[in-house]
Design an enzyme around this catalytic site. Structure first.
Site, short mmCIF file in Angstrom:
data_model
loop_
_atom_site.label_atom_id
_atom_site.label_comp_id
_atom_site.label_asym_id
_atom_site.label_seq_id
_atom_site.Cartn_x
_atom_site.Cartn_y
_atom_site.Cartn_z
CE LYS A 150 43.08 1.84 14.38
NZ LYS A 150 42.54 0.52 14.64
CG ASP A 173 45.27 4.63 19.47
OD1 ASP A 173 46.24 4.96 18.77
OD2 ASP A 173 44.77 3.48 19.43
CB SER A 193 44.52 -0.21 20.94
OG SER A 193 44.25 0.90 20.13
CG HIS A 194 40.86 2.14 22.24
ND1 HIS A 194 41.17 1.22 21.26
CD2 HIS A 194 39.65 1.80 22.71
CE1 HIS A 194 40.16 0.38 21.12
NE2 HIS A 194 39.22 0.71 22.00
NE ARG A 242 41.22 3.18 18.08
CZ ARG A 242 40.01 2.82 18.45
NH1 ARG A 242 39.16 3.74 18.89
NH2 ARG A 242 39.63 1.57 18.42
CG ASP A 272 47.93 0.93 19.16
OD1 ASP A 272 47.01 1.74 19.40
OD2 ASP A 272 47.81 0.02 18.32
C1 VG1 Z 1 37.46 -1.19 17.55
C2 VG1 Z 1 37.04 -0.37 16.35
C3 VG1 Z 1 37.69 -0.92 15.09
C4 VG1 Z 1 39.20 -0.95 15.27
C5 VG1 Z 1 39.54 -1.74 16.51
C6 VG1 Z 1 41.02 -1.72 16.81
O1 VG1 Z 1 37.01 -2.51 17.40
O2 VG1 Z 1 35.64 -0.39 16.21
O3 VG1 Z 1 37.31 -0.12 14.00
O4 VG1 Z 1 39.82 -1.53 14.15
O5 VG1 Z 1 38.87 -1.18 17.64
O6 VG1 Z 1 41.50 -0.41 16.96
P1 VG1 Z 1 35.68 -3.06 18.15
O7 VG1 Z 1 35.61 -4.51 17.77
O8 VG1 Z 1 35.84 -2.81 19.60
O9 VG1 Z 1 34.55 -2.27 17.59
V1 VG1 Z 1 42.79 -0.14 17.96
O10 VG1 Z 1 43.22 1.43 17.84
O11 VG1 Z 1 42.24 -0.79 19.31
O12 VG1 Z 1 44.06 -1.19 17.39
CO CO Z 2 45.10 1.67 18.50
#
Ligand code: VG1
Ligand code: CO
Length: 546
Positions: free
Chosen positions: A378, A279, A113-114, A284, A281
């Site tokens: 999402k 982001d 992801s990010h 976001r 993937d």
């Molecule tokens: C973070 C965010 C959470 C989100 C997750 C995955 O998790 O707080 O809301 O669902 O990333 O998003 P954490 O446990 O680091 O707070 V993504 O865009 O990485 O799939």
């Molecule tokens: Co993501």
């Protein structure tokens, strides 16, 4: 087919976090590491035997190697057929859409992801189930248990490499493989939900301009296909639109800190009317107006207020869900409309049952995540199209739409303070010591003058399947209605990140344009004090404010 069983030794760190298994590329490329986890998936998820698997990801470094390995393992484990995104690319929401539209058994998403990519960055593997959503906790825990005792993995030897560069049908050790356009199903789905003519009229009106920052991640091809090719936004509307294995060296996280190129334009001279970013993937979204930032919790609430005006949602809204640390702004809209409102733990996997059961149509998280029941993830671009639909209908600025929302429902002043780079011990000490103090916190007056009214640790029992998830964040409520939430990130790959979520509702419109960080500074200080953050970490303030 020559399927070979390889003896292997289990790894002890393959428990998926908030969103899949995320580790450094260095860890993932250790012999057997990826293979073990994937074998644990195949052993646990029996629906894959004979079923269709969707495969792809955000194109980050190591994806090609992983795809080649997973194809050979899928063949050896009896998967019926694999659909791979061209170039190995597939955004997270598009995988969800393709699983659902094609009746696939599941999907493997290669993404962190990010988190930054490249040889020194992170890699990740996530499994999505038949409803198109992230595997629920019961499944991820079973995969983890399996990974701890695994003694062998199965892989097809001598399979020809698949050319991911072009769409075609082929096979790997006898298993049919199709390299498909990763955008087509997703684009068709968007056309069913939104009024494209209305959006074309807005984007082609000559008095509306926008920029979409794909941050060199997976959404570039999707945004170009939709915004520029389909909806008529001028070429160049999508910036940083070519996916790169290291995201151009950036941090593909759409917030004011990391989406520099977009922020420069929206806060610069002659800003466009609308700006958005996604982001790594593609799940976001950040929404900006000219010189105006839309807090994701507010974005969720504004969308809740307007969704019925979008064709895909007319006359069928009954509920909204948000993760616990997300502000309560969306609940106020739900209450006004007579809908149900749900509060779930952090992570999209907790929305799946509510969406499947038809209890909610819209979900969101403070972490720049919003989506609806069109998929089970999402969806960054969906949120952009939804916002454009609002602007097309109202022909007002982003700032006006949000301020009008505040005038109607009050403003939930909201910020998140991240303390990054902590050791695991430091992070756990903060949460453990708050947990120990829970009963004695009420009545405590902090130095900044706030008094604790209540404190608890959030636990969630899924109303659909009855599964309980405990220890999902410490909540402290103050006597003026303000709230502070403490939790540790579950997506990092080293050490710990403490997230402190702060919010306070204000009804008086005269205060709605007050400075956000100023308004919450007493609350931030109170949270730091109660969490003993300075004493335990040595940090006087957050390293990242969103
Ligand atoms: C973070 C965010 C959470 C989100 C997750 C995955 O998790 O707080 O809301 O669902 O990333 O998003 P954490 O446990 O680091 O707070 V993504 O865009 O990485 O799939
Ligand atoms: Co993501």
């Amino acid at each position: 087919m020559a399927a070979v069983e390889h003896a292997t030794t289990p790894f002890d760190d393959q428990r998926p976090g908030t969103s899949g298994l995320r580790k450094t590329v260095a860890r993932f490329s250790q012999p057997g590491y990826l293979e073990n986890f994937v074998q644990a998936l195949f052993d646990t998820c029996s629906e894959l035997a004979g079923g269709t698997l969707v495969l792809g990801g955000d194109g980050r470094y190591y994806s090609d190697t992983a795809i080649a390995t997973i194809l050979r393992m899928a063949a050896a484990n009896g998967v019926g057929r694999v659909l791979v995104g061209r170039g190995g690319l597939f955004s997270t929401p598009a995988v969800s859409a393709t699983i659902r539209r094609r009746g696939a058994a599941g999907g493997i998403l290669l993404t962190a992801s990010h988190n930054p990519g490249g040889p020194d960055g992170d890699f990740g593997v996530k499994y999505n189930v038949t409803n198109g959503g992230p595997a629920p906790e019961t499944v991820t825990e079973a995969v983890f248990e399996r990974s701890r005792v695994l003694e062998r993995y199965r892989i097809a030897e001598e399979a020809a490499a698949v050319d991911l560069g072009r769409e075609h049908d082929t096979e790997v050790a006898g298993m049919p493989v199709s390299v498909i356009d990763p955008v087509a199903d997703y684009k068709a789905l968007m056309a069913e939900l939104f009024d494209f003519d209305q959006l074309r009229a807005l984007l082609g009106s000559g008095d509306f301009s926008m920029v979409f920052d794909a941050m060199h991640a997976v959404t570039g091809p999707y945004a170009r296909a939709l915004l520029e090719d389909e909806l008529g936004a001028p070429a160049g509307t999508v910036i940083n639109g070519d996916p790169k294995p290291d995201f151009g060296g950036g941090h593909p996280d759409p917030n004011l800190e990391y989406a520099h190129d977009l922020v420069d334009r929206l806060y610069g001279d002659n800003p466009p009317d609308f700006g958005a970013a996604s982001d790594g993937d593609g799940d976001r979204n950040m929404i900006l107006g000219a010189g105006f930032f839309v807090n994701p919790s507010d974005s969720l609430a504004v969308l809740a207020g307007h969704l019925e005006g979008i064709p895909g949602y007319a006359g069928r809204m009954t509920g909204v869900a948000r993760s616990m640390p997300t502000s309560r702004a969306a609940d106020r809209v739900a209450a006004a409309k007579g809908w149900a409102a749900y509060e779930t733990p952090t992570g999209w996997k907790f929305f799946g049952n509510l969406l499947d059961a038809g209890r909610v149509q819209l979900c969101g998280e403070e972490s720049f995540g919003t989506s609806s029941d069109h998929v089970r993830e999402k969806d960054g671009l969906w949120a952009v199209l939804a916002w454009l639909s609002i602007l097309a209908a109202r022909r007002e600025s982003v700032a006006t739409v949000v301020r009008d929302h505040w005038a109607r429902h009050g403003r939930d002043f909201y910020t998140r303070h991240d303390y990054e780079g902590l050791t695991r011990e430091q992070g756990e000490r903060i949460v453990d010591s708050l947990r120990r103090k829970l009963e004695t916190l009420p009545g405590t007056r902090t130095e900044s003058g706030l008094t604790v009214a209540e404190a608890d640790e959030f636990a969630y029992t899924d109303p659909v399947d009855g599964h309980t998830s405990s220890r999902q964040g410490i909540r402290v409520f103050f006597d003026d209605g303000a709230r502070a939430v403490f939790r540790l990130s579950g997506t990092g790959t080293s050490g710990a990140t403490l997230r402190i979520y702060l919010e306070r509702w204000a009804g008086d419109p005269l205060t709605h344009n007050d400075d956000l960080q100023n308004t919450l500074s007493d609350l931030a200080a109170a949270a730091r004090e109660l969490g003993e953050v300075h004493a335990i970490t040595g940090m006087a303030g957050p390293s990242l404010t969103v």
